[in-house]
Design an enzyme around this catalytic site. Sequence first.
Site, short mmCIF file in Angstrom:
data_model
loop_
_atom_site.label_atom_id
_atom_site.label_comp_id
_atom_site.label_asym_id
_atom_site.label_seq_id
_atom_site.Cartn_x
_atom_site.Cartn_y
_atom_site.Cartn_z
N HIS A 23 81.19 102.39 -7.49
CA HIS A 23 81.15 101.43 -6.39
C HIS A 23 82.58 101.09 -6.01
O HIS A 23 83.36 100.60 -6.83
CB HIS A 23 80.40 100.16 -6.78
CG HIS A 23 80.24 99.20 -5.63
ND1 HIS A 23 79.12 99.18 -4.82
CD2 HIS A 23 81.07 98.24 -5.15
CE1 HIS A 23 79.27 98.24 -3.90
NE2 HIS A 23 80.45 97.66 -4.08
N CYS A 24 82.94 101.36 -4.76
CA CYS A 24 84.31 101.15 -4.30
C CYS A 24 84.36 99.91 -3.41
O CYS A 24 83.76 99.90 -2.33
CB CYS A 24 84.80 102.38 -3.52
SG CYS A 24 86.50 102.20 -2.90
N PRO A 25 85.06 98.86 -3.82
CA PRO A 25 85.14 97.66 -2.98
C PRO A 25 85.90 97.89 -1.68
O PRO A 25 85.69 97.18 -0.70
CB PRO A 25 85.86 96.65 -3.88
CG PRO A 25 86.62 97.47 -4.86
CD PRO A 25 85.80 98.70 -5.09
N ASN A 28 80.91 99.72 -0.57
CA ASN A 28 79.69 100.52 -0.74
C ASN A 28 79.83 101.37 -1.99
O ASN A 28 80.94 101.56 -2.52
CB ASN A 28 79.46 101.41 0.47
CG ASN A 28 78.02 101.88 0.58
OD1 ASN A 28 77.17 101.53 -0.25
ND2 ASN A 28 77.73 102.68 1.59
#
Length: 287
Positions: free
Chosen positions: A159-161, A165
């Site tokens: 999960h990449c802030p 997403n």
Amino acid sequence: MPSSGHRLRDVEHHPLLAENDNYDSSSSSSSEADVADRVWFIRDGCGMICAVMTWLLVVYADFVVTFVMLLPSKDFWYSVVNGVLFNCLAVLALSSHLRTMLTDPGAVPKGNATKEHVESLQLKPGEVIYKCPKCCCIKPERAHHCSICKRCIRKMDHHCPWVNNCVGEKNQRFFVLFTMYIALSSVHALILCGLQFISCVRGQWTECSDFSPPVTVILLILLCLEGLLFFTFTAVMFGTQIHSICNDETVRFLLRCTRPAFGLSEWERPAATTGASVLTREVGPSP
């Protein structure tokens, strides 16, 4: 009898577990749930702030390159070529970021682990499937539950802030393009900053930019720091993603392999380490 891993792979390709699964639970019958399924956007405060910061940093870099370095230049073709190239990279990076953020990464339908749905799968005796206890879905092979997205994601990488997403099966290609375009634009900006410093040192600072010399120096230094930071981060991420794609692996899988669950096969570890419960059809009648 085949191992649980082989049974899991057989169930993975069942038609009702394919990516075009349109199962709707009773809790998602309302119009609001239908809209949420059609429009993918994660309402996470930290992620939204990081996404906005990404756009602002790209816009800042474009402003410095265009208005501080290129427009004041006396070389017309130098300004045109570099301006078109940098702005194209910036537009491609932002469009890839937008696609990564607004694309369903491969979410498994919620609440499809009901008794009726499991019976409709027509499992053979001994076949095994896994149920996620958090979103109550039938968990396909190599799917993981994201606590921020609150869904199980197929082939979830992480999960990449910065894109607000998950990076998964359906949006990984956009994330790879985003990191590539950011890395290229960062290199381009660093080269232009170096040429601008050389030009200003050899000539007059008042003539190499429309801004005052102190402001010009501050803007260029900030752009250099941003370019170095962004290039380091995105180049590492791009290389990691390419390695994962070539080896058909994910970052989560590589991290999990460093602390394996002893006594379990490779394909049994995901269920054991994520707390997924096992749903199976017994060979004989239940007592």
